[in-house]
Design an enzyme around this catalytic site. Structure first.
Site, mmCIF file in Angstrom:
data_model
loop_
_atom_site.group_PDB
_atom_site.id
_atom_site.type_symbol
_atom_site.label_atom_id
_atom_site.label_comp_id
_atom_site.label_asym_id
_atom_site.label_seq_id
_atom_site.Cartn_x
_atom_site.Cartn_y
_atom_site.Cartn_z
ATOM 1 C CG HIS A 171 -0.412 0.242 2.526
ATOM 2 N ND1 HIS A 171 -0.236 -0.763 3.451
ATOM 3 C CD2 HIS A 171 0.025 1.366 3.132
ATOM 4 C CE1 HIS A 171 0.268 -0.267 4.560
ATOM 5 N NE2 HIS A 171 0.439 1.030 4.393
ATOM 6 C CG ASP A 213 -0.026 -4.074 2.748
ATOM 7 O OD1 ASP A 213 0.100 -3.610 1.599
ATOM 8 O OD2 ASP A 213 -0.182 -3.371 3.770
ATOM 9 N N GLY A 243 3.285 6.925 8.043
ATOM 10 C CA GLY A 243 4.654 7.089 7.577
ATOM 11 C C GLY A 243 5.555 5.954 8.004
ATOM 12 C CB SER A 269 3.245 2.026 5.885
ATOM 13 O OG SER A 269 2.001 1.664 6.375
#
Length: 514
Positions: free
Chosen positions: A134, A164, A255, A257
Site C-alpha cells: 500500500h 501487503d 509514515g 508503513s
C-alpha cells in the site's frame, strides 16, 4: 469480551551496522545473485551496550544503531485527474470566463498530484528494498531517501497484495542491508524496536514489547471473498489474504508503513504495516507482517516475479467451545475443516470434512491465521504433515500442496493477470438494461467496477459502480476489451475515462502508471 475490530479505525495505510550473519544466495531470472543476510542463533548478551541483563528495558542503543542505516524513506507521487463533461463542463467554462484561466487548475481541468510517504527496509547491498504494497500501489514515481540523505528513483519489482508486501529496487551498490531474523522464535513480552519515518520525521526509533502473535484482523483484501478464512479462495486483485500479524505496543504512526520491527540484536522480525485506532494515529496497537512471510514473499518476487504459494484447498473455521459443540467435534482448539475446493490438496491427502487440524509439521495450530502462515511458507509440490483430530483421535496425514490452479508446478508470472491485479478491482459487463440507459446519454457501452479491493483504483478514489467507457482514448465495451486495452502496458501510463450511472453527464478521467 471479544474485541470488535470493525468498531475501530483499522489503519492499513499508515504510510502518508549489522550482526554476524549467514549469507543466502538468491538466484534471479536474469542470472544475477542477490545476497540476503540471515541471522544465526546467538545470545542477546553481546548486543546490550550498557552492561544490563539482555532484554532489559531501556537498552535499545545497539538495535537502533544497527537498524537505522538500513531503513529508507519512500515518497510516492500519484496523479489523479478529473474533468467535467456535459453540463458540468459548460458550468466550468462559464466560471473560467468569469474568474480567469486559472480556474480549471483547481476544479478538475488538470492533473492534481498527490504525495504519500512511507518507509522501506534494505534487504540486499545491491538495492533491493522491502516495503508495504500500500506504500507503492498507484504510484507513478517513487523516490527513496537513504539514511545518509542520498536520493534515488526506485522501480517496483513486484507486489503481493495478499500479504501487503512489495519489493522495489534502486540502482546502487554496497548499501547497508538488514539482517533477517527468525520471527517464529520471538516471544510475547520480548522487547522490540520500530524504525521508520512517521509524519515525514526521518529515522525515528520507538520501542515496545511484542503483545501478541498470529493476529488475523481481516484488513487485507475483501472480507466478502474470504469465505470464513478459506485458504484457497481466489481474489481478482490477488491471492487469498494471508494475515498473521505480530502485535506490538511500539509507537507506529502514518509514515511508518514498510518500516522495520527488530529485536534487540537489530534483526528484522517484521515489517510495520497497520495500526488499530479510533483516531487514525497511534492508540496503543500496531501490527507487523512477520519476517517469515516477508522472506518468503520477497524471495519469490525477486526470483520468480510472483509469489509461489502452496494451497491446501480447504475452507476453514476457527474453533472455540461453542463452535466445537455446534460442529460436534471432540476438541475446541485447532482449525475446523468446513469444505474443500475443487482439486483440493487436503482432500487428496486424506483430510475429511469435520476434521480438526491441530498441527502442521509437528507445530501446534490454534487459529486460521497460524495455519495460513504455516502453509503459506511452502511452494506448490511441497509435502507437509498434518495432524488432525478425527472423532477424538489424532491421525497423521501427508499432503502434497498444490498451486492455486490445482497443479503442482511453479506458476510463471502472468503478465496480463498481473497488470489487471494492480488495478485492485473486480469488473463486470453491463446488463442490457444498463446499456440501454446509457444510450440515452449517447454513451455506447462500458465496463462496470463491481468492487474495489485496494490497488491503484482505490488510490485514485474510484468508487464501486463507476463505468469505464474509454482506456487511452479508445472505447471499451466489455471486460475482455478492458483486458486487451491494458495488456502489455506494464510500466506505462494508462488513462481511464468514465462516469457514474447516477450522474451520466459528469465525465471523469484519471490516470496512473501500471
Amino acid at each position: 469480551m471479544k474485541t470488535n475490530w470493525k468498531g475501530l479505525v483499522l489503519v492499513g495505510l499508515i504510510s502518508s551496522a549489522s550482526t554476524l550473519a549467514g549469507f543466502k544466495l538468491l538466484g534471479t531470472n536474469s542470472g544475477n545473485d542477490v545476497i540476503i543476510k540471515e541471522a544465526p542463533a546467538e545470545s542477546l548478551a553481546r548486543f546490550t551496550s550498557t552492561g544490563m541483563p539482555a532484554g532489559a528495558p531501556g537498552d535499545f542503543v545497539y538495535a537502533a544503531e544497527a537498524t537505522t542505516p538500513t531503513v529508507v524513506h519512500i515518497k510516492s507521487k500519484v496523479v489523479a485527474q478529473s474533468r467535467g463533461g456535459g453540463r458540468q463542463s459548460q458550468m466550468e467554462d462559464a466560471l473560467r470566463d468569469f474568474f480567469g484561466g486559472g480556474f480549471g487548475e483547481d476544479f478538475g481541468g488538470r492533473s492534481q498530484p498527490q504525495e504519500a510517504s512511507g518507509s522501506g527496509v534494505i534487504i540486499s547491498p545491491d538495492g533491493y528494498i522491502v516495503t508495504n504494497n500500500h506504500v507503492v500501489e498507484g504510484a507513478q514515481e517513487l523516490e527513496v531517501t537513504l539514511h545518509n540523505k542520498g536520493k534515488f528513483s526506485a522501480k517496483v519489482i513486484g507486489t503481493d497484495p495478499s500479504t501487503d508486501i512489495a519489493v522495489i529496487k534502486i540502482e546502487s551498490k554496497n548499501l547497508p542491508a538488514i539482517v533477517l531474523g527468525n520471527s517464529d522464535a520471538v516471544k510475547v513480552g520480548e522487547w522490540v524496536v520500530a524504525v521508520g519515518n512517521p509524519f515525514n520525521l526521518e529515522s525515528t526509533v520507538t520501542a515496545g514489547i511484542i503483545s501478541a502473535k498470529g493476529r488475523g484482523l481481516g484488513i487485507i483484501g475483501s472480507q466478502s471473498n474470504r469465505r470464513g478464512g478459506a485458504t484457497n479462495a481466489a481474489m481478482t486483485a490477488g491471492d487469498t489474504p494471508l494475515e498473521s500479524f505480530i502485535q506490538t505496543d511500539a509507537v507506529v504512526n502514518p509514515g511508518n508503513s514498510g518500516g522495520a520491527l527488530v529485536n534487540l540484536k537489530g534483526e528484522l522480525i517484521g515489517i510495520n504495516t497497520a495500526i488499530a485506532s479510533p483516531t487514525g494515529s497511534f492508540a496503543g496497537y500496531a501490527f507487523a507482517v512477520p519476517t517469515s512471510i516477508v522472506k518468503k514473499v520477497s524471495s519469490d518476487i525477486i526470483k520468480f516475479g510472483n509469489v509461489q504459494r502452496g494451497y491446501l484447498g480447504i475452507y476453514l473455521d476457527d474453533l472455540d467451545s461453542k463452535k466445537a459443540e455446534e460442529y460436534g467435534v471432540k476438541v475446541n482448539d485447532g482449525v475446523y475443516v468446513r469444505e474443500f475446493t475443487e482439486n483440493s490438496a487436503g482432500k487428496a491427502g486424506g483430510a475429511l470434512k469435520g476434521d480438526v487440524i491441530v498441527k502442521v509439521d509437528g507445530i501446534d495450530i490454534h487459529s486460521v491465521p497460524e495455519l495460513q502462515q504455516s502453509i503459506g511458507m511452502h511452494k506448490p509440490g511441497d509435502k507437509v504433515n498434518l495432524t488432525v483430530n478425527r472423532d477424538g483421535k489424532e491421525k497423521e496425514l501427508t499432503v502434497t500442496l498444490r498451486n492455486r490452479t490445482g497443479g503442482s508446478d511453479v506458476l510463471k508470472k502472468d503478465e496480463s493477470a498481473a497488470v489487471m491485479a494492480t488495478l485492485g478491482a473486480q469488473f463486470g459487463n453491463l446488463s442490457d438494461q444498463e446499456k440501454q440507459r446509457l444510450t440515452r446519454y449517447k454513451v455506447d457501452g462500458g465496463v462496470k467496477v463491481v468492487s474495489i479491493q485496494g490497488g491503484k483504483f482505490a488510490r485514485s478514489q474510484v468508487e464501486e459502480g463507476f463505468i469505464i467507457t474509454k482506456v487511452n482514448g479508445k472505447a471499451v465495451r466489455s471486460v475482455k476489451e478492458l483486458e486487451s486495452a491494458i495488456a502489455g502496458k506494464e510500466e506505462s501510463m494508462v488513462q481511464f475515462e468514465g462516469l457514474y450511472p447516477d450522474a451520466p453527464y459528469d465525465v471523469f478521467s484519471f490516470g496512473f502508471r501500471l
